[in-house]
Write a protein that holds these residues in place. Structure first.
Motif, PDB file in Angstrom:
ATOM      1  N   LEU A  16       8.389  -8.262  -2.560  1.00 50.71           N
ATOM      2  CA  LEU A  16       7.424  -9.343  -1.851  1.00 50.71           C
ATOM      3  C   LEU A  16       6.261  -8.605  -1.108  1.00 50.71           C
ATOM      4  O   LEU A  16       5.216  -9.150  -0.989  1.00 50.71           O
ATOM      5  CB  LEU A  16       8.286 -10.351  -1.017  1.00 50.71           C
ATOM      6  CG  LEU A  16       9.146 -11.078  -1.664  1.00 50.71           C
ATOM      7  CD1 LEU A  16       9.926 -11.891  -0.733  1.00 50.71           C
ATOM      8  CD2 LEU A  16       8.440 -12.218  -2.706  1.00 50.71           C
ATOM      9  N   SER A  17       6.566  -7.798  -0.195  1.00 50.89           N
ATOM     10  CA  SER A  17       5.384  -6.715   0.507  1.00 50.89           C
ATOM     11  C   SER A  17       4.477  -6.249  -0.253  1.00 50.89           C
ATOM     12  O   SER A  17       3.290  -6.186   0.021  1.00 50.89           O
ATOM     13  CB  SER A  17       6.355  -5.772   1.689  1.00 50.89           C
ATOM     14  OG  SER A  17       6.843  -5.021   0.850  1.00 50.89           O
ATOM     15  N   ALA A  18       5.038  -5.660  -1.568  1.00 57.73           N
ATOM     16  CA  ALA A  18       4.049  -4.900  -2.269  1.00 57.73           C
ATOM     17  C   ALA A  18       3.045  -5.805  -3.217  1.00 57.73           C
ATOM     18  O   ALA A  18       1.819  -5.499  -3.150  1.00 57.73           O
ATOM     19  CB  ALA A  18       4.895  -4.191  -3.538  1.00 57.73           C
ATOM     20  N   ILE A  19       3.500  -7.076  -3.201  1.00 54.90           N
ATOM     21  CA  ILE A  19       2.543  -8.233  -3.746  1.00 54.90           C
ATOM     22  C   ILE A  19       1.636  -8.650  -2.703  1.00 54.90           C
ATOM     23  O   ILE A  19       0.350  -8.645  -2.992  1.00 54.90           O
ATOM     24  CB  ILE A  19       3.387  -9.271  -4.504  1.00 54.90           C
ATOM     25  CG1 ILE A  19       4.201  -8.823  -5.568  1.00 54.90           C
ATOM     26  CG2 ILE A  19       2.390 -10.453  -4.929  1.00 54.90           C
ATOM     27  CD1 ILE A  19       3.523  -8.144  -6.904  1.00 54.90           C
ATOM     28  N   ALA A  20       2.228  -8.853  -1.538  1.00 56.58           N
ATOM     29  CA  ALA A  20       1.217  -9.531  -0.641  1.00 56.58           C
ATOM     30  C   ALA A  20       0.357  -8.534  -0.098  1.00 56.58           C
ATOM     31  O   ALA A  20      -0.798  -8.922   0.117  1.00 56.58           O
ATOM     32  CB  ALA A  20       2.339 -10.258   0.617  1.00 56.58           C
ATOM     33  N   ASN A  21       0.576  -7.278   0.165  1.00 56.36           N
ATOM     34  CA  ASN A  21      -0.234  -6.238   0.853  1.00 56.36           C
ATOM     35  C   ASN A  21      -1.216  -6.054   0.005  1.00 56.36           C
ATOM     36  O   ASN A  21      -2.267  -5.706   0.278  1.00 56.36           O
ATOM     37  CB  ASN A  21       0.482  -5.224   1.072  1.00 56.36           C
ATOM     38  CG  ASN A  21       1.499  -5.234   2.274  1.00 56.36           C
ATOM     39  OD1 ASN A  21       1.359  -6.104   3.019  1.00 56.36           O
ATOM     40  ND2 ASN A  21       2.466  -4.354   2.295  1.00 56.36           N
ATOM     41  N   ASN A  22      -1.259  -6.459  -1.282  1.00 57.56           N
ATOM     42  CA  ASN A  22      -2.455  -5.924  -2.573  1.00 57.56           C
ATOM     43  C   ASN A  22      -3.106  -7.077  -2.776  1.00 57.56           C
ATOM     44  O   ASN A  22      -3.886  -7.178  -3.791  1.00 57.56           O
ATOM     45  CB  ASN A  22      -1.755  -5.069  -3.578  1.00 57.56           C
ATOM     46  CG  ASN A  22      -1.141  -3.936  -3.001  1.00 57.56           C
ATOM     47  OD1 ASN A  22      -2.102  -2.707  -3.061  1.00 57.56           O
ATOM     48  ND2 ASN A  22      -0.028  -3.672  -2.887  1.00 57.56           N
ATOM     49  N   HIS A  23      -2.924  -8.398  -2.365  1.00 57.88           N
ATOM     50  CA  HIS A  23      -3.719  -9.482  -2.516  1.00 57.88           C
ATOM     51  C   HIS A  23      -4.023 -10.278  -1.455  1.00 57.88           C
ATOM     52  O   HIS A  23      -3.836 -11.338  -1.036  1.00 57.88           O
ATOM     53  CB  HIS A  23      -2.848 -10.453  -3.633  1.00 57.88           C
ATOM     54  CG  HIS A  23      -2.390  -9.849  -4.663  1.00 57.88           C
ATOM     55  ND1 HIS A  23      -1.193  -9.381  -5.001  1.00 57.88           N
ATOM     56  CD2 HIS A  23      -2.903  -9.948  -6.033  1.00 57.88           C
ATOM     57  CE1 HIS A  23      -1.303  -8.686  -6.388  1.00 57.88           C
ATOM     58  NE2 HIS A  23      -2.315  -9.200  -7.031  1.00 57.88           N
TER      59      HIS A  23
END
Length: 399
Positions: free
Chosen positions: A40-47
């Motif tokens: 979840l952090s990988a997705i949120a941090n890049n969008h």
């Protein structure tokens, strides 16, 4: 200090890092990577263009019983490019003439679910609970969050909960009482992996003759392709080409909520290691395609791909990717492959079958909700010719 907004029976977090460890421990959901902070952090941090929120529902003793991911995304009717484009244009014209749709601002849609992946990957409910009641509480908590004007500098236009399988509809149809409209888009294409398959030759042997011949021809055509592993260390070397090839594919989709930022791959590889796979394809040194996938428990989930269509037909790039997904699942002794939406017929030709998914949507206000219902009722999955390539028609889903 964790940021946590508490309202009645729900906690709201603006960052996945704010969710305390004890909540993850009590929910027991992190074995499913879609509910793991590393994913979840990988997705949120890049969008950064998307606002992410996370909801934890609590019971009367303040124990966590459910978790949901929320994204606020921009949606433009202009982006509908499939057979619904003409109807979308009419809806936009009517809505603007009545002052219900802005000429300058897109719809702000609050999505409960996973914007970038199809399937029930946005809501986790602990077992042995009244799931109908939990879904109702979740719908209420989403509205409660939006009604707290202090937390939002924008105005939400509509609410969407996605993607529910057929077996869940007796639960989720409770949302119809709250003026939600339900519709289906393209189905997930799922393939069961026979546990007796030791290698790719076993998969081929299970196929009917004409499909086996087709597969072998595709593999022969793709023989000149070289493959390479892509990770956080060499991603930068190929990123520009990958982005171009991804846009080649994503532009063909008729119904997209958001554009995936391929920079996410760097964090996904770093955070998930061998559970996240990215493979590139080279033709005489030229980068012509890539695939990505996540190994999630006993499943292989195909994620985004990129293709140079100039070479696709001659070298069977996309077919090779589908067979490589199958090879990957066999090698890792997985039970099921989720090929995702789109290109349903070719996916069925390698052994996948459709799983219908239902989305629920409603506009925040009554009149626009009535108007949009006409648009939503027109949305239907694109029909396709389902293939049955195996000698035994259906592989049985494994527990």
């Amino acid at each position: 200090m964790n940021f946590c907004k508490k309202v009645h029976n729900a906690n709201y977090y603006v960052s996945i890092d704010d969710v305390p460890k004890n909540i993850w421990d009590e929910l027991g959901c992190t074995d499913n990577l879609y509910f793991n902070p590393n994913y979840l952090s990988a997705i949120a941090n890049n969008h950064p263009e998307i606002d992410f929120w996370y909801v934890v529902l609590l019971d009367n003793t303040k124990k966590p019983i459910a978790f949901a991911t929320i994204q606020v995304v921009d949606f433009l009717l202009e982006n509908v490019q499939n057979e619904l484009k003409g109807f979308a244009d009419k809806i936009r014209k009517i809505g603007r003439s009545l002052g219900l749709i802005s000429n300058r601002k897109p719809f702000k849609i609050l999505t409960c679910g996973n914007t970038f992946v199809s399937g029930e990957h946005g809501i986790f409910i602990k077992s042995n609970l009244n799931k109908q009641k939990v879904i109702k509480e979740l719908a209420k908590s989403v509205v409660q969050l939006v009604n707290d004007e202090k937390q939002f500098s924008y105005k939400i236009s509509g609410f969407m909960l996605k993607d529910f399988i057929q077996e869940s509809l007796f639960i989720t149809d409770e949302l119809l009482e709250y003026k939600y409209h339900s519709f289906n888009v393209e189905p997930n294409m799922l393939m069961q992996v026979d546990p007796e398959w030791i290698g790719f030759t076993d998969y081929l042997a299970a196929m009917k003759t004409k499909f086996r011949v087709k597969a072998k021809k595709a593999m022969e055509r793709s023989f000149p392709l070289e493959t390479l592993k892509i990770d956080e260390h060499n991603l930068a070397n190929y990123f520009s080409e990958m982005e171009t090839l991804y846009k080649n594919v994503s532009s063909k989709a008729g119904f997209n909520l958001g554009s995936f930022n391929l920079q996410s791959y760097k964090d996904l590889k770093r955070n998930l290691g061998d559970n996240y796979v990215i493979k590139g394809y080279l033709l005489k040194g030229k980068f012509v395609g890539f695939l990505s996938a996540m190994i999630n428990q006993s499943n292989l989930d195909a994620h985004f791909v990129g293709i140079n269509y100039e070479y696709n037909r001659e070298y069977a790039i996309y077919q090779r990717m589908l067979y490589d997904y199958i090879q990957l699942a066999i090698d890792n002794k997985l039970k099921q492959i989720n090929f995702g939406r789109t290109a349903s017929e070719i996916k069925s030709s390698v052994g996948a079958e459709p799983q219908n998914l239902t989305i629920y949507f409603r506009h925040k206000n009554h009149i626009p909700n009535k108007i949009l219902s006409f648009f939503i009722n027109k949305i239907q999955p694109t029909p396709f010719n389902q293939k049955y390539p195996f000698k035994v028609k259906n592989l049985v889903a494994q527990n």
